[in-house]
Design an enzyme around this catalytic site. Structure first.
Site, mmCIF file in Angstrom:
data_model
loop_
_atom_site.group_PDB
_atom_site.id
_atom_site.type_symbol
_atom_site.label_atom_id
_atom_site.label_comp_id
_atom_site.label_asym_id
_atom_site.label_seq_id
_atom_site.Cartn_x
_atom_site.Cartn_y
_atom_site.Cartn_z
ATOM 1 N NE ARG A 142 -45.316 -20.577 32.168
ATOM 2 C CZ ARG A 142 -44.886 -21.438 31.268
ATOM 3 N NH1 ARG A 142 -45.078 -22.743 31.439
ATOM 4 N NH2 ARG A 142 -44.278 -21.038 30.172
ATOM 5 C CE1 TYR A 162 -40.779 -15.326 39.697
ATOM 6 C CE2 TYR A 162 -41.606 -16.711 37.935
ATOM 7 C CZ TYR A 162 -40.957 -15.568 38.359
ATOM 8 O OH TYR A 162 -40.493 -14.677 37.432
ATOM 9 N N GLY A 186 -46.717 -17.903 37.278
ATOM 10 C CA GLY A 186 -47.714 -18.778 36.664
ATOM 11 C C GLY A 186 -48.011 -20.031 37.471
ATOM 12 C CE LYS A 219 -48.897 -17.999 31.117
ATOM 13 N NZ LYS A 219 -49.135 -17.515 29.756
ATOM 14 C CG HIS A 225 -50.053 -18.563 25.520
ATOM 15 N ND1 HIS A 225 -48.811 -19.150 25.430
ATOM 16 C CD2 HIS A 225 -49.914 -17.537 26.394
ATOM 17 C CE1 HIS A 225 -47.965 -18.510 26.213
ATOM 18 N NE2 HIS A 225 -48.600 -17.523 26.804
ATOM 19 C CB SER A 271 -43.484 -18.317 27.631
ATOM 20 O OG SER A 271 -44.631 -19.083 27.860
ATOM 21 C CB CYS A 293 -41.788 -15.327 21.622
ATOM 22 S SG CYS A 293 -40.869 -16.855 21.742
ATOM 23 C CG ASP A 332 -49.923 -14.318 28.709
ATOM 24 O OD1 ASP A 332 -49.107 -14.724 27.862
ATOM 25 O OD2 ASP A 332 -50.152 -14.941 29.764
ATOM 26 C CB SER A 376 -36.776 -10.492 36.832
ATOM 27 O OG SER A 376 -36.161 -9.869 35.739
ATOM 28 N NE ARG A 377 -42.143 -13.745 33.594
ATOM 29 C CZ ARG A 377 -42.922 -14.275 32.655
ATOM 30 N NH1 ARG A 377 -44.018 -13.678 32.284
ATOM 31 N NH2 ARG A 377 -42.579 -15.408 32.061
ATOM 32 N N GLY A 408 -40.836 -1.826 16.765
ATOM 33 C CA GLY A 408 -41.756 -0.942 16.035
ATOM 34 C C GLY A 408 -41.856 -1.296 14.554
HETATM 35 C C1 OXD Z 1 -45.745 -17.350 30.231
HETATM 36 C C2 OXD Z 1 -46.250 -16.137 30.889
HETATM 37 O O1 OXD Z 1 -44.866 -18.019 30.773
HETATM 38 O O2 OXD Z 1 -47.066 -15.431 30.282
HETATM 39 O O3 OXD Z 1 -46.241 -17.635 29.132
HETATM 40 O O4 OXD Z 1 -45.864 -15.863 32.034
HETATM 41 MN MN MN Z 2 -47.793 -16.365 28.491
#
Ligand code: OXD
Ligand code: MN
Length: 674
Positions: free
Chosen positions: A86, A216, A218, A225, A245, A267, A269, A294, A384-385, A510
């Site tokens: 982003r 790309y 978001g 977003k 969020h 994001s 985390c 998200d 990468s997603r 966990g």
């Molecule tokens: C972010 C996402 O960047 O969820 O927060 O992709």
């Molecule tokens: Mn997010």
């Protein structure tokens, strides 16, 4: 110049299902006249359409088909290497005045911006297909659900929107024929994917988004977003609900008692990991289920907050995902998944840093170059997603489609902090919780372009996503709180605290169940806690740590409050509030929300040391005198004991006070509230 998105010519029966709403037809026609595409493709969301588009995407090298045995019905996309995250610096909120966008957003004047964007879009789709993607955000029968239409010239965007939203016919039906109905207009064009011509612009008053120059995530999946958070938060304030969020998870005890929890982390985390958590063996019989990973849209019903996940899929960070870290995510991405910027193995499987097993001897990296384990470059881009349908998730919550949403018992804020922030603590009340959210901070990650690892304030994890003035946003939170007769309890967590040796003190993943269990105990009024200057803290014996391979001293450190660190933290809060503009935000905020804690900031900086709590209280219309008292205590470093009103227990045992003492907090008994 090479056309990066050549037009496709669908056979009759594909791409020709025009909606009946005249407002949509007029708008598409207008964009068509401007962008001059070769043809218009009206998406209906059918399987036939999907198969056709996949075939075309492969022909155009937009997608690579993966090994059908290893990852059935899955594909790889490589974005332009200049376009991998982003772009917050090119993201604009275009409101009539700069003040409406507020101090945390880039602002740009609407008329000028429309005209600049129209200039960029002029003839931009020449030789390309203009796709019209109708979609809804939210379960089909929810009062919160919104309709959006995205125009795009990217086939990858269309295929991703199919996964991430409920797309096609369902949206056209929901919108109906009323030309005055509310719906979001989204226009996206790749242009030539040049960072110099990349802008993500939001026009909240017009319910419109225009995004150019990126292909790309978001930046271009405008549902996520742009609509669900930036425009969503604007609409939410206007209409009296919340767009946040946050992940949403369900947690069910072995006795069948279930709570839902929403959590805001910045994001990358670990929201997806937390939402799919598998409890450790010791918690046999406990179940965690995912509503969303998200975004949460929340409304008030019967004095409680109820949440829906507006999305239909997950767009998660891939590196680090493994059977060890997140088995449910791994199962979710084993099939029907669209990968972006991971590595391709010689047998057409996907690979990334942190995947189970040894690295392949040879692969093609995310840029399309040869890669071996000796290469200096990463095989997969750190951001990468995967895009995968939520129905792939083996622990999908059964109430995910419920229109009224799920009742939220607790809200959790958290960030990536190597110091200062304890593993978990609970706010004293809603206002204090708003303060915790407002001052949240995290060390930056690869999810947005820019330096990684710097602490930045990220209120409610909404810094890049709040579509209006952040001061008004805090005020909206306070207003919502006033309308809740049974508000969720608010907590702060930090899985990322490090010891003196630079190693993480907490195993995370966990084992976060142990923290979740304490949170649930607090909701059930059964969990013990110690009152500390910053909120209710568990003492080590309040947490279920059975079978946990962590030394006791680490747990004590995890729950400790270091005074010197907190002084810096408070100075950081003050600096942040100042950066928001003392006049515009802090003073208002101080009056309405957090004078108590605003006072704490000032004390942190030593400015009003010596002032009595009554004086500080008198300084404004303070929401909670009790919070004020705590704020003042923060400054002078006291810690006390009191009756825990929620559990009805005398919660500060001598043992816990001793433990606090070990953490360097001088203990002084507070005088009781008058
Ligand atoms: C972010 C996402 O960047 O969820 O927060 O992709
Ligand atoms: Mn997010």
């Amino acid at each position: 110049m090479k056309n990066i998105a050549p037009a496709i010519s669908p056979p009759t029966g594909i791409g020709d299902s025009k909606p009946g709403n005249q407002a949509v037809l007029d708008w598409v026609h207008e964009v068509e006249l401007l962008a001059k595409p070769e043809n218009v493709f009206w998406c209906d969301g059918s399987e036939r359409e999907r198969d056709y588009l996949l075939q075309e995407a492969i022909k155009q090298n937009v997608l690579i088909k993966l090994n059908e045995k290893k990852v059935p019905r899955s594909y790889l996309h490589r974005s332009n290497p200049n376009d991998v995250a982003r772009v917050e610096q090119f993201t604009f909120i275009c409101t009539p005045t700069k003040e409406e966008a507020g101090p945390t957003n880039n602002w740009s004047e609407p008329a000028e911006t429309y005209s600049k964007l129209q200039g960029l879009l002029k003839g931009a789709m020449h030789g390309r297909t203009l796709f019209v993607v109708p979609y809804i955000m939210g379960p089909p029968d929810s009062p919160l659900t919104k309709v959006g239409f995205e125009i795009t010239d990217s086939i990858y965007v269309v295929l991703s929107m199919r996964i991430m939203t409920r797309m096609g016919e369902v949206a056209v039906k929901r919108l109906g024929h009323d030309p005055a109905a509310e719906w979001n207009r989204g226009v996206h064009s790749l242009l030539d994917v040049d960072p110099a011509r990349r802008f993500i612009c939001h026009f909240p008053q017009d319910n419109t988004i225009i995004s150019v120059g990126s292909g790309y995530g978001g930046n271009v999946l405008l549902s996520k977003k742009c609509l669900a958070l930036r425009i969503g938060s604007y609409l939410a304030r206007k209409q009296g609900w919340m767009a946040e969020h946050m992940l949403i998870l369900g947690v069910e005890s072995p006795a069948g008692k279930k709570h839902y929890v929403a959590a805001a982390f910045p994001s990358a985390c670990g929201k997806t990991n937390f939402a799919m958590l598998i409890p450790p063996k010791h918690f046999a019989g406990w179940k965690v289920t995912t509503v969303g990973d998200d975004i949460a849209w929340m409304q008030i019903r019967d004095g409680r907050l109820f949440a829906v996940n507006p999305e239909n899929g997950y767009f998660g960070v891939v590196p680090g995902t493994s059977y060890n870290s997140n088995p449910n995510a791994m199962k979710s991405i084993e099939h029907d998944t669209l990968y972006t910027n991971v590595a391709l193995t010689d047998d057409d499987d996907v690979w990334w840093e942190g995947k189970d097993g040894p690295p392949p001897k040879h692969a093609i990296d995310w840029k399309g170059n040869d890669w071996t384990p000796d290469s200096k470059e990463k095989a997969a881009h750190p951001n990468s997603r995967f895009a995968t349908p939520m129905r792939n998730n083996p622990v999908l919550d059964p109430n995910v489609e419920k229109g009224e949403g799920v009742p939220i018992s607790a809200i959790i804020f958290g960030g990536r902090r190597s110091n200062t922030m304890p593993l978990v603590f609970q706010s004293f009340d809603w206002e204090h919780g708003v303060y915790l959210g407002a001052t949240m901070a995290s060390e930056t990650t690869a999810a947005a372009t820019g330096a990684v690892g710097q602490v930045r304030r990220d209120p409610m994890a909404m810094l890049p996503f709040c579509g209006y003035n952040i001061g008004d946003y805090f005020r909206h939170w306070i207003e919502i709180g006033k309308r809740l007769t049974n508000p969720p309890l608010i907590f702060n967590v930090n899985w990322f605290r490090k010891g003196g040796d630079g190693k993480f003190l907490w195993p995370g993943f966990g084992d976060n169940m142990r923290v979740l269990k304490w949170i649930i105990d607090r909701c059930e009024k059964s969990g013990g806690a110690v009152e500390s200057p910053i909120g209710w803290l568990p003492s080590p014996h309040d947490l279920d740590l059975a079978d946990l391979d962590v030394e006791h001293k680490c747990v004590v450190e995890l729950l400790g409050i270091d005074h010197e660190e907190w002084k810096k933290e408070l100075a950081g809060h003050q600096k942040f509030f100042e950066s928001l503009g003392v006049d515009a935000v802090l003073l208002d905020l101080a009056r309405i929300v957090v004078n108590p804690m605003g006072a704490a900031c000032l004390i942190g900086a030593g400015e009003i040391a010596g002032r009595s709590e009554d004086e500080a209280y008198a300084a404004g219309d303070i929401a909670s005198q009790e919070a004020c008292r705590h704020a003042l205590l923060l400054g002078v470093g006291m810690c006390g004991e009191r009756n825990d009103s929620r559990s009805g227990q005398q919660s500060s045992s001598d043992q816990s006070l001793d433990q606090m003492n070990h953490c360097g907090i001088p203990l002084v008994k507070m005088r009781p509230l008058s």
